[in-house]
Design an enzyme around this catalytic site. Structure first.
Site, PDB file in Angstrom:
ATOM      1  N   ALA A 106       5.049  13.303   1.074  1.00 56.43           N
ATOM      2  CA  ALA A 106       5.334  12.854   2.326  1.00 56.43           C
ATOM      3  C   ALA A 106       6.690  12.080   2.111  1.00 56.43           C
ATOM      4  O   ALA A 106       7.116  11.769   1.182  1.00 56.43           O
ATOM      5  CB  ALA A 106       4.399  11.885   3.158  1.00 56.43           C
ATOM      6  N   LYS A 107       7.439  12.070   3.380  1.00 60.88           N
ATOM      7  CA  LYS A 107       8.602  11.279   3.569  1.00 60.88           C
ATOM      8  C   LYS A 107       8.943  10.862   4.955  1.00 60.88           C
ATOM      9  O   LYS A 107       8.636  11.638   5.996  1.00 60.88           O
ATOM     10  CB  LYS A 107       9.803  11.833   3.022  1.00 60.88           C
ATOM     11  CG  LYS A 107      11.090  11.114   2.361  1.00 60.88           C
ATOM     12  CD  LYS A 107      10.614  10.703   0.997  1.00 60.88           C
ATOM     13  CE  LYS A 107      11.721   9.880   0.429  1.00 60.88           C
ATOM     14  NZ  LYS A 107      11.347   9.304  -1.141  1.00 60.88           N
ATOM     15  N   GLY A 108       9.499   9.791   4.906  1.00 59.99           N
ATOM     16  CA  GLY A 108      10.066   9.515   6.462  1.00 59.99           C
ATOM     17  C   GLY A 108      11.286   8.900   6.551  1.00 59.99           C
ATOM     18  O   GLY A 108      11.813   8.557   5.602  1.00 59.99           O
TER      19      GLY A 108
END
Length: 419
Positions: A106-108
């Site tokens: 994931a990444k944000g």
């Protein structure tokens, strides 16, 4: 048609295509392995200190949840966009699978220059971002961590915001927290230590004497500075460093502990020395034994790759080398050993995993235990990569990514269509 675009996402697609061709993955299977499961875009309004209201755009991309919850950092930078975040989430999936962690990637991020915010504004933005993400994250769904522009304090604000909505303290919702708030010893240093540890492995394998070796580090943030410090302690002369403000070069070796103290006090290496100022464009191509790109994506392009004068490239950053540069490095692999990003900088997510496990169990380890376990996992993944590269006569990046993609593919085939 896809919601994702931009040079960083295109790069992730090109890399995956190389691996998919190498693994002979059928065309109809490829989109399910590559495309993210979920992407969230949110508006984050805050009150500025001058009384005005500002709205910032935030993102979170969860690549897959087949092996467990997703895991990945949150980046505050002006350059952040959905395509970049998606690419970083994809790379995180291959990274976690390569080192054997029970995570998807994931990444944000938020499109903001954090230096333009006061501390109060930064706290307000951090809390608002987490508030908007609460329906989509959780300790067994998606666990956040720091990245460029965020730090332990931001993670503490994330954790506190999530905990307030749950009505209890939930330390395991984020990693990279202060130790006083449920973090683990050794997390802040984990990525840089891992870069240095793997660099030492290659130096030993190639007969490079650390006391006679030289290194350059592009990017003097958390990863680059810790990697430089660890190499300095090994006896390696770090002859050049750079950050967003400029570069410094000293053939006899820089005073890395003093430089770290200066950067901590002033926020950058600017002002450390007028005599040592150097052109940042030339840092990566200086003659040396080790080059560590530890800043942004796509800094080693075809021109830089052709002009590298080193024996080891240790990728501390995510995606620092373009696909065009990879073709050149593959041709030069007898003279330059590449430690690919999904292995080289994976120490951070490895120790984040340890932090998550400790929070779930409420049983915490000493720093020596954290480091021992980190190096054990990195060594095991390194050995697997080297063995596969030698067996199939492929580039190190191809071998590393293939191990990760293979594991994700196998899990998806076993579980079926839904996860």
């Amino acid at each position: 048609m896809t919601a994702y675009s931009g040079p960083v996402f295109d790069m992730a697609v090109k890399q995956f295509t190389v691996i998919a061709d190498y693994l002979s993955i059928p065309e109809d299977v490829r989109p399910r392995l590559l495309m993210p499961k979920r992407a969230v875009t949110v508006s984050c309004p805050i009150h500025r200190d001058d009384g005005t209201t500002a709205v910032f755009e935030g993102y979170r991309v969860q690549h897959h949840l087949t092996l467990g919850p997703t895991k990945g950092g949150t980046r505050f930078a002006a350059s952040v966009d959905l395509g970049e975040v998606a690419a970083l989430a994809i790379w995180m999936s291959w990274k976690c699978a390569l080192v054997g962690l029970p995570y998807g990637g994931a990444k944000g991020g938020i499109g903001v220059d954090p230096s333009s915010l006061s501390k109060r504004e930064l706290e307000a933005l951090s809390r608002r971002y987490m508030q908007e993400m609460i329906p989509f994250v959780g300790p067994h769904t998606d666990v956040m961590a720091p990245d460029m522009g965020t730090n332990e304090q931001v993670m503490a604000w994330f954790m506190d915001t999530y905990s307030m909505y749950q009505g209890r303290t939930v330390t395991e919702i984020v990693t990279g927290k202060p130790v006083s708030a449920g973090g683990t010893l050794g997390r802040r240093e984990a990525t840089g230590r891992g870069v240095a540890h793997l660099t030492r492995r290659v130096m030993n394998d190639r007969g490079i004497d650390s006391n006679r070796a030289t290194a350059v580090v592009q990017g003097f943030g958390n990863v680059g500075s810790i990697a430089a410090l660890e190499l300095h302690r090994m006896g390696v002369k770090v002859i050049a460093v750079s950050d967003h403000t400029g570069a410094l070069h000293r053939p006899a070796g820089l005073d890395i502990p003093g430089l770290i103290d200066h950067a901590a006090a002033h926020g950058s290496i600017a002002g450390y020395s007028n005599e040592l100022v150097f052109d940042p464009e030339d840092v990566l191509t200086l003659p040396c034994d080790v080059v560590i790109p530890a800043a942004m994506e796509r800094v080693i392009d075809a021109r830089v790759a052709a002009n590298l004068r080193c024996r080891i490239v240790a990728e501390g950053a995510n995606g620092p080398t373009t696909p065009e540069a990879d073709l050149i490095l593959e041709r030069r692999q007898d003279e330059i050993f590449l430690i690919p990003d999904i292995l080289c900088n994976s120490g951070g997510v490895v120790v984040s995993y340890f932090e998550w496990v400790q929070d779930l169990q409420q049983l915490f380890w000493e720093e020596e235990e954290v480091m021992r376990r980190e190096y054990q996992i990195l060594d095991r993944a390194f050995d697997r990569m080297v063995m596969r590269a030698a067996r199939d006569k492929v580039f190190n990046r191809t071998a590393a990514m293939a191990i990760g993609v293979d594991r994700v593919r196998g899990a998806k085939e076993t579980r079926g269509l839904f996860p």
